[in-house]
Design an enzyme around this catalytic site. Structure first.
Site, short mmCIF file in Angstrom:
data_model
loop_
_atom_site.label_atom_id
_atom_site.label_comp_id
_atom_site.label_asym_id
_atom_site.label_seq_id
_atom_site.Cartn_x
_atom_site.Cartn_y
_atom_site.Cartn_z
N TRP A 102 0.77 -1.35 0.07
CA TRP A 102 -0.15 -0.07 0.03
C TRP A 102 0.76 1.27 0.12
CZ3 TRP A 102 -4.20 -0.82 -2.11
CH2 TRP A 102 -4.91 -1.95 -1.94
N ASP A 111 -1.29 7.15 6.48
CA ASP A 111 -2.42 6.17 6.01
C ASP A 111 -2.81 5.29 7.14
OD1 ASP A 111 -4.27 4.11 5.10
OD2 ASP A 111 -2.86 3.90 3.19
N LYS A 139 -12.46 -0.91 7.73
CA LYS A 139 -11.80 -1.76 8.53
C LYS A 139 -12.25 -1.69 10.05
CE LYS A 139 -8.89 -1.70 4.99
NZ LYS A 139 -8.50 -3.02 4.18
#
Length: 361
Positions: free
Chosen positions: A102, A173, A197
């Site tokens: 990511w 992030d 999440k």
């Protein structure tokens, strides 16, 4: 009704209490005669939902004065472009720390908008198993910001310390570990996270940005992605993801009722310990992540013989354990242990893994 133990990396399991409350309020929210899905985002009913959600998030995370909370759309992948469009123009360059897929994608996307340097990377042979020590970082003092991914969902690598970047704003992030434990917001210039999440359903992206970093958007930035415009409009420049904000507010209230982020950390550490302790004692399963960087949220593991993967997943599903297939880029298995996953779910997973090992080991 029998609910499964859902180990999916996202959209992920939600607290049952939240789902039940949402079900009760589906047709008529607090006597309004309508569902939250049907409300005008500028009506008094939804404005109260929005305000409470923002207030609860600020309370839970200890967000200090001088920060704006934005409820946006586009996901963390969208922020990979939106962050540099709003920040990189301050100096024309930015530093990125790469600890997994990511953060690697974040750096690649940002390079469309300015000069991007990889200040540190833990990639070795195409794999990521650690967080680079701060001493390894080569930071540019003239960077507009330094970006890192606090938890890598695919690789299971997590930061348990806050990077030191001096006067250069730190951008994080936190999509897959926000609300899982306390974090020092004041040491960050900007935090962003997809909701799917630990906060709610997909469709909502939370951005927490220091006010002095607002107002530097590049001329090419679409107005809907300009933090200054969205902050001035209280995230209402366009129709926000209203139902996702409502669910997030219920999740925030639920987390607060359980004791806040300190309680969440204790809960998450206890769950992760059950699984990691079993993995460490097994010769049938393996987890290659360095101990000090092992994620509390996403635990990848591999079977000794990959030919048994399909049988493992089939057997797990039969026992109500779903969402365990590893990311297609790395294979193997992955158990995501977000806030709403119970310790009973992890114990059930370990019991199954032990039985499967006894049968096939």
């Amino acid at each position: 009704m029998t609910r499964v133990f859902n180990f999916s990396p996202g959209p992920a399991t939600l607290p049952e209490a939240v789902l039940r409350q949402a079900a009760e309020e589906m047709l008529d929210w607090h006597g309004s005669g309508m569902s939250v899905m049907e409300m005008s985002h500028r009506g008094k009913e939804f404005m109260s939902i929005h305000a409470e959600a923002e207030s609860l998030l600020c309370e839970l995370m200890g967000i200090p004065a001088g920060y704006k909370v934005l409820f946006l759309q586009g996901g963390a992948i969208g922020q990979n472009a939106i962050v540099p469009m709003n920040l990189i123009g301050r100096t024309g360059r930015a530093d990125y720390v790469v600890t997994g897929d990511w953060s690697k994608k974040s750096a690649k996307e940002a390079a469309h908008f300015g000069e991007v340097r990889i200040a540190a990377s833990s990639e070795e042979g195409g794999r990521y198993t650690r967080v680079p020590a701060q001493a390894e970082w080569q930071l540019d003092p003239k960077a507009a910001y330094v970006h890192y991914c606090a938890n890598e969902t695919i690789g299971g690598v997590e930061f348990f310390w806050t990077p030191q970047t001096g006067d250069v704003p730190l951008v994080a992030d936190m999509s897959s570990n926000i609300l899982s434990r306390p974090v020092d917001v004041a040491r960050h210039g900007l935090i962003y996270a997809g909701a799917q999440k630990n906060m709610g359903p997909s469709g909502l992206t939370v951005v927490i940005v220091r006010e002095d970093l607002i107002g530097h958007a590049m001329p090419i930035t679409p107005s809907v992605f300009d933090y200054k415009i969205q902050a001035a409009a209280d995230s209402m420049y366009n129709t926000p993801p209203t139902y996702a904000i409502y669910i997030a507010g219920l999740v925030f209230k639920h987390v607060k009722s359980l004791g806040g982020l300190a309680a969440m950390e204790a809960h998450n550490r206890a769950k992760a310990a059950v699984l990691y302790d079993f993995l460490d004692k097994s010769g049938f399963y393996s987890n290659p992540i360095q101990r000090e960087a092992r994620s509390l949220m996403n635990v990848p593991f591999w079977l000794k013989d990959a030919a048994l993967d399909a049988a493992f997943l089939q057997g797990a599903q039969a026992r109500g354990l779903v969402g365990l297939k590893g990311h297609r880029s790395v294979g193997g298995m992955r158990a995501s242990l977000y806030n709403a996953m119970s310790i009973e779910g992890v114990q059930a997973l370990v019991a199954y893994m032990r039985d499967f090992e006894a049968q096939h080991g």
